[in-house]
Design a protein around this motif. Structure first.
Motif, short mmCIF file in Angstrom:
data_model
loop_
_atom_site.label_atom_id
_atom_site.label_comp_id
_atom_site.label_asym_id
_atom_site.label_seq_id
_atom_site.Cartn_x
_atom_site.Cartn_y
_atom_site.Cartn_z
N SER A 94 52.48 14.00 19.70
CA SER A 94 53.44 12.94 19.38
C SER A 94 53.67 12.77 17.87
CB SER A 94 52.97 11.62 19.98
OG SER A 94 51.72 11.24 19.44
N GLU A 95 52.89 13.46 17.04
CA GLU A 95 53.08 13.35 15.58
C GLU A 95 53.98 14.46 15.06
OE1 GLU A 95 49.71 12.64 12.91
OE2 GLU A 95 48.52 12.31 14.73
N LYS A 96 54.70 14.17 13.99
CA LYS A 96 55.56 15.16 13.34
C LYS A 96 54.70 15.98 12.38
CE LYS A 96 59.69 12.52 13.99
NZ LYS A 96 61.07 12.90 13.97
N LEU A 97 54.16 17.08 12.91
CA LEU A 97 53.20 17.90 12.17
C LEU A 97 53.72 19.29 11.81
CD1 LEU A 97 50.00 17.17 14.30
CD2 LEU A 97 50.60 16.18 12.08
N TYR A 98 54.84 19.71 12.41
CA TYR A 98 55.24 21.11 12.31
C TYR A 98 56.57 21.31 11.60
CZ TYR A 98 51.39 21.55 15.43
OH TYR A 98 50.12 21.48 15.95
N TYR A 99 56.63 22.39 10.84
CA TYR A 99 57.88 22.81 10.22
C TYR A 99 58.14 24.25 10.62
CZ TYR A 99 55.30 25.46 6.62
OH TYR A 99 54.50 26.36 5.96
N ILE A 100 59.40 24.66 10.47
CA ILE A 100 59.82 26.00 10.87
C ILE A 100 60.24 26.78 9.64
CG2 ILE A 100 61.49 27.32 12.24
CD1 ILE A 100 61.64 24.84 14.10
N ASP A 101 59.91 28.06 9.64
CA ASP A 101 60.33 28.96 8.57
C ASP A 101 60.96 30.19 9.23
OD1 ASP A 101 60.63 29.80 5.90
OD2 ASP A 101 58.81 30.99 6.02
N ALA A 102 62.03 30.70 8.62
CA ALA A 102 62.72 31.86 9.16
C ALA A 102 62.60 33.05 8.22
CB ALA A 102 64.20 31.54 9.39
N ASP A 103 62.51 34.22 8.80
CA ASP A 103 62.51 35.48 8.06
C ASP A 103 63.82 36.18 8.44
OD1 ASP A 103 62.26 38.08 7.17
OD2 ASP A 103 60.20 38.33 7.87
N PHE A 104 64.82 36.02 7.58
CA PHE A 104 66.15 36.57 7.89
C PHE A 104 66.17 38.10 7.89
CE2 PHE A 104 67.03 32.28 6.32
CZ PHE A 104 67.76 31.79 7.39
N ASP A 105 65.30 38.72 7.13
CA ASP A 105 65.26 40.19 7.09
C ASP A 105 64.79 40.78 8.41
OD1 ASP A 105 66.14 40.22 4.44
OD2 ASP A 105 64.10 40.12 3.66
N ASN A 106 63.87 40.08 9.07
CA ASN A 106 63.31 40.58 10.33
C ASN A 106 63.81 39.82 11.56
OD1 ASN A 106 61.56 42.69 9.30
ND2 ASN A 106 60.47 41.02 8.29
N TYR A 107 64.74 38.88 11.35
CA TYR A 107 65.33 38.10 12.44
C TYR A 107 64.27 37.37 13.27
CZ TYR A 107 69.27 41.03 11.16
OH TYR A 107 70.25 41.67 10.46
N THR A 108 63.32 36.77 12.57
CA THR A 108 62.26 36.04 13.25
C THR A 108 62.13 34.64 12.65
OG1 THR A 108 60.56 36.85 11.73
CG2 THR A 108 60.92 38.12 13.76
N ALA A 109 61.50 33.77 13.41
CA ALA A 109 61.19 32.42 12.95
C ALA A 109 59.91 31.98 13.63
CB ALA A 109 62.33 31.46 13.29
N ASN A 110 59.16 31.13 12.95
CA ASN A 110 57.94 30.61 13.53
C ASN A 110 57.66 29.24 12.99
OD1 ASN A 110 55.79 30.92 15.36
ND2 ASN A 110 55.58 33.05 14.73
N TYR A 111 56.70 28.56 13.60
CA TYR A 111 56.36 27.21 13.17
C TYR A 111 54.99 27.20 12.51
CZ TYR A 111 53.35 26.80 17.31
OH TYR A 111 52.37 26.99 18.23
#
Length: 186
Positions: A94-111
């Motif tokens: 229930s807490e806002k703990l996560y952010y997302i980052d994208a790797d545009f060169d490899n077409y991936t994203a993760n938290y």
């Protein structure tokens, strides 16, 4: 590293987020196995951190443990990961703990967890459920192309613009796409 009798507190890993780094199996040769889960994962503890040998990573019961694979990745389905004790962060859905980052060169994203030293303070923090939903949208924008046929713009530029908005705002994907479309018409 020599074998050790170090033992973490019982239940100290419940409700945690951690990113393990894949390491060679040779790193546990001198260590004593300290725990084996019902699913077959084995654990080795040192004063510096934990080794986990497993064929499954991700959501584990009430924790989120991800493996960052070696480059190039090992061919084995069973992977050995290591994480320092300070890399285990608290998790609360229930807490806002996560952010997302994208790797545009490899077409991936993760938290990632907000306590991670790489967090720049710009990406919006979200709850687990919000992060999962947003990550699905981002991965679709990064990997699919059909959505882009309605735009008369370079798909790579569109991806960067849309994904950046998805990461840094609470706007819905539909609102972002409409704003992007309107900006090309003006």
């Amino acid at each position: 590293m020599l074998a050790t009798s170090f033992q973490p507190k019982k239940d100290s890993f419940k409700n945690t987020f951690c990113i393990f780094k894949e390491v060679p199996l040779s790193e546990i040769q001198q260590l004593e196995q300290r725990y084996k889960s019902e699913s077959g994962s084995t654990y080795y503890y040192t004063p510096e951190g934990m080794y986990r040998l497993s064929n499954h990573w991700g959501r584990l019961g009430n924790s989120k443990w991800r493996l960052l694979e070696m480059n190039p990745p090992s061919a084995s389905k069973i992977k050995l990961g290591f994480a320092k004790w300070e890399d285990f962060y608290p998790d609360n859905p229930s807490e806002k703990l996560y952010y997302i980052d994208a790797d545009f060169d490899n077409y991936t994203a993760n938290y990632y967890h907000k306590n991670d030293s790489d967090y720049n303070g710009k990406a919006l923090l979200r709850t687990t459920a919000e992060t999962r939903k947003r990550l699905k949208n981002i991965r679709n924008v990064l990997t699919l192309t059909r959505w882009a046929v309605y735009y008369d713009q370079d798909i790579e530029e569109l991806r960067k613009r849309i994904v950046s908005e998805l990461i840094n705002t609470d706007k819905t994907l539909e609102v972002i796409k409409r704003e992007v479309s309107n900006s090309f018409q003006n």
